[in-house]
Design an enzyme around this catalytic site. Structure first.
Site, PDB file in Angstrom:
ATOM      1  N   GLY A 113      -7.665  -7.990   0.193  1.00  0.00           N
ATOM      2  CA  GLY A 113      -7.961  -8.772   1.391  1.00  0.00           C
ATOM      3  C   GLY A 113      -7.181 -10.069   1.448  1.00  0.00           C
ATOM      4  N   ARG A 143       0.820  -1.221   0.000  1.00  0.00           N
ATOM      5  CA  ARG A 143       0.000   0.000   0.000  1.00  0.00           C
ATOM      6  C   ARG A 143       0.852   1.269   0.000  1.00  0.00           C
ATOM      7  NH1 ARG A 143      -4.318  -2.374   4.102  1.00  0.00           N
ATOM      8  NH2 ARG A 143      -5.900  -3.013   2.623  1.00  0.00           N
ATOM      9  N   GLY A 190     -12.499  -4.669   0.586  1.00  0.00           N
ATOM     10  CA  GLY A 190     -13.891  -4.268   0.826  1.00  0.00           C
ATOM     11  C   GLY A 190     -14.350  -3.220  -0.178  1.00  0.00           C
ATOM     12  N   LYS A 220     -17.735 -17.510   2.764  1.00  0.00           N
ATOM     13  CA  LYS A 220     -19.209 -17.520   2.623  1.00  0.00           C
ATOM     14  C   LYS A 220     -19.691 -17.058   1.254  1.00  0.00           C
ATOM     15  CE  LYS A 220     -20.322 -16.139   7.346  1.00  0.00           C
ATOM     16  NZ  LYS A 220     -20.665 -14.888   8.020  1.00  0.00           N
TER      17      LYS A 220
HETATM   18  P1  AMP Z   1     -13.287 -14.441   2.765  1.00  0.00           P
HETATM   19  O1  AMP Z   1     -12.931 -13.351   3.729  1.00  0.00           O
HETATM   20  O2  AMP Z   1     -14.737 -14.665   2.604  1.00  0.00           O
HETATM   21  O3  AMP Z   1     -12.544 -14.321   1.456  1.00  0.00           O
HETATM   22  O4  AMP Z   1     -12.795 -15.796   3.462  1.00  0.00           O
HETATM   23  C1  AMP Z   1     -11.464 -16.089   3.712  1.00  0.00           C
HETATM   24  C2  AMP Z   1     -11.387 -17.165   4.729  1.00  0.00           C
HETATM   25  O5  AMP Z   1     -12.056 -18.344   4.245  1.00  0.00           O
HETATM   26  C3  AMP Z   1      -9.959 -17.584   5.006  1.00  0.00           C
HETATM   27  O6  AMP Z   1      -9.624 -17.232   6.304  1.00  0.00           O
HETATM   28  C4  AMP Z   1      -9.971 -19.093   4.817  1.00  0.00           C
HETATM   29  O7  AMP Z   1      -9.289 -19.779   5.828  1.00  0.00           O
HETATM   30  C5  AMP Z   1     -11.452 -19.439   4.869  1.00  0.00           C
HETATM   31  N1  AMP Z   1     -11.733 -20.676   4.123  1.00  0.00           N
HETATM   32  C6  AMP Z   1     -11.370 -20.974   2.865  1.00  0.00           C
HETATM   33  N2  AMP Z   1     -11.747 -22.230   2.540  1.00  0.00           N
HETATM   34  C7  AMP Z   1     -12.356 -22.743   3.622  1.00  0.00           C
HETATM   35  C8  AMP Z   1     -12.953 -24.007   3.925  1.00  0.00           C
HETATM   36  N3  AMP Z   1     -12.998 -24.989   3.004  1.00  0.00           N
HETATM   37  N4  AMP Z   1     -13.478 -24.178   5.159  1.00  0.00           N
HETATM   38  C9  AMP Z   1     -13.445 -23.184   6.072  1.00  0.00           C
HETATM   39  N5  AMP Z   1     -12.896 -21.981   5.857  1.00  0.00           N
HETATM   40  C10 AMP Z   1     -12.356 -21.743   4.645  1.00  0.00           C
END
Ligand code: AMP
Length: 408
Positions: free
Chosen positions: A357, A41, A380, A206
């Site tokens: 992120g 950054r 974000g 998610k």
């Molecule tokens: P996000 O902020 O939605 O991009 O999510 C990132 C997070 O998703 C990371 O900390 C990963 O450890 C978690 N993640 C990725 N794959 C999985 C999985 N199969 N089960 C649980 N957590 C996961």
């Protein structure tokens, strides 16, 4: 309209010579034991800082750092290491000011030399910053003539230094910098005329966090590649066994419908065909790769067959947007899928965008970060921009609507 900058001024349209310029940056750098662990950054902010100095501005730079809550944070979340590094990079004196609302900045600006700039300490140490409070805005606006926002990664926050302060100067004296232009140019291209084939690689925890982006990209992409925990909601929606993997039950219907909508549009959605599974989330020392997930196991990464499949698709893509890891890449034995995506993007001939992120951290951890076409400095903010959500930090740069009271 996808280009949200329309109506706002670009830094090159302003006369900066001898002007007191307030430059809001995103210098929220990852730190480890008091040292900067990733200066992406800061590097991204340099073109605008250099431009202001070259044009003869009297420069006040500022940023937030982390989320300070306690007094102890005043030590760990100080911008002091950043000020020092900036000084070293530009070979200038960076004077760090503790109180943005004290007398010091005013006095210093009167006698600032061309090889000096002022940096304000972490703005979030001031209670008004996150509340967009008038106190801080009024104090700073007393000693600035021009306001420049180049904090793309913080522009989705309606904070004092992002919104209130921008509006405190005349519309002709506020503008965006080179980084905001670069970040939004990339996103606008994706939204309007992406190079084809265009693939979106989505992963992470998610589906619910990514629905807006999926909706926005559905007509642009040729294929979606899905990984991470969100893949298991898609597999569950297709009645495949998911064991104890994370599944968002209230999103099963969305997942099912999305697959149908893509079919109608003759577009592809790729889902994992094998998985790295574990009995426990915490202990991943004895993972194995498997095609059918047993009842008592959870999938924590995509398997080797899936990696091959995804790599085939990415080989020929001309543009790719990647947001979200393919697995729990922070854990031992669960990083291969994510790193393989980074490797594919590093070696194909397409224009590849990493959406900030966790995906940016993963790109760095994989060792392929410098081979990506663009890594967003704002996860974000990028996601909100992509969804067409107006960023308060960009809106605040525009002149007021004719129905609002005009500034004199
Ligand atoms: P996000 O902020 O939605 O991009 O999510 C990132 C997070 O998703 C990371 O900390 C990963 O450890 C978690 N993640 C990725 N794959 C999985 C999985 N199969 N089960 C649980 N957590 C996961």
């Amino acid at each position: 309209m996808s280009n949200q900058l329309k109506g706002a001024k670009f830094i090159e349209e302003l006369e900066l010579k001898d002007q007191r310029v307030f430059l809001r940056l995103d210098l929220n750098l990852p730190m480890h034991k008091g040292e900067i662990s990733d200066e992406t950054r800061l590097q991204a902010a340099l073109p605008t800082i250099k431009y202001c100095l070259e044009k003869g501005a009297k420069l006040v730079v500022s940023s937030h750092m982390g989320r300070p809550k306690t007094d102890e944070h005043k030590k760990t979340l100080s911008l002091e290491p950043v000020a020092k590094r900036l000084g070293d990079l530009l070979n200038i004196e960076v004077i760090l000011i503790e109180e943005p609302d004290g007398e010091a900045p005013k006095a210093l600006l009167r006698s600032l030399k061309p090889n000096q700039l002022i940096m304000l300490e972490n703005l979030r140490f001031h209670p008004d910053e996150t509340k967009n409070g008038d106190g801080l805005v009024n104090s700073i606006s007393e000693y600035i003539d021009i306001y420049i926002n180049d904090a793309f990664g913080a522009s989705h926050r309606a904070h004092a230094s992002i919104v209130g302060l921008a509006k405190s100067v005349k519309p002709k004296n506020r503008a965006y910098g080179f980084l905001i232009k670069k970040e939004t140019d990339v996103l606008n291209k994706m939204l309007t005329k992406p190079d084809k084939p265009f693939v979106a690689v989505l992963g992470g925890a998610k589906i619910s966090d990514k629905i807006g982006v999926i909706e926005k990209l559905i007509d642009q992409v040729d294929s979606f590649i899905i990984g991470g925990a969100m893949a298991y909601t898609f597999l569950a929606a297709d009645n495949q066994p998911t064991g104890t993997s994370l599944v968002e039950k209230d999103k099963l219907n969305f997942a099912r419908k999305l697959v149908d909508r893509l079919k109608v549009r003759e577009k592809n959605i790729y889902l994992p065909i094998d998985h790295v599974v574990s009995k426990s989330f915490t202990d991943t020392s004895s993972v194995k790769t498997i095609q059918i997930i047993p009842n008592d196991m959870m999938a924590l990464d995509i398997g080797s067959k899936t990696i091959k499949l995804y790599q085939e698709v990415l080989k020929t893509s001309k543009m790719c947007f990647w947001n979200g890891p393919m697995g729990v890449f922070e854990k031992q034995n669960c990083e291969k899928g994510t790193f393989a995506i980074a490797e594919s993007l590093a070696s194909n001939n397409g224009f590849n965008i990493v959406g900030g992120g966790d995906s940016a951290s993963a790109a760095h951890a994989s060792g392929f970060a410098d081979k990506m076409s663009h890594i967003s400095t704002g996860g974000g903010a990028s996601l909100e921009y992509l969804q067409g959500i107006r960023l308060p930090g960009i809106e605040a740069l525009k002149p007021p609507m004719s129905s609002e009271p005009q500034e004199v």
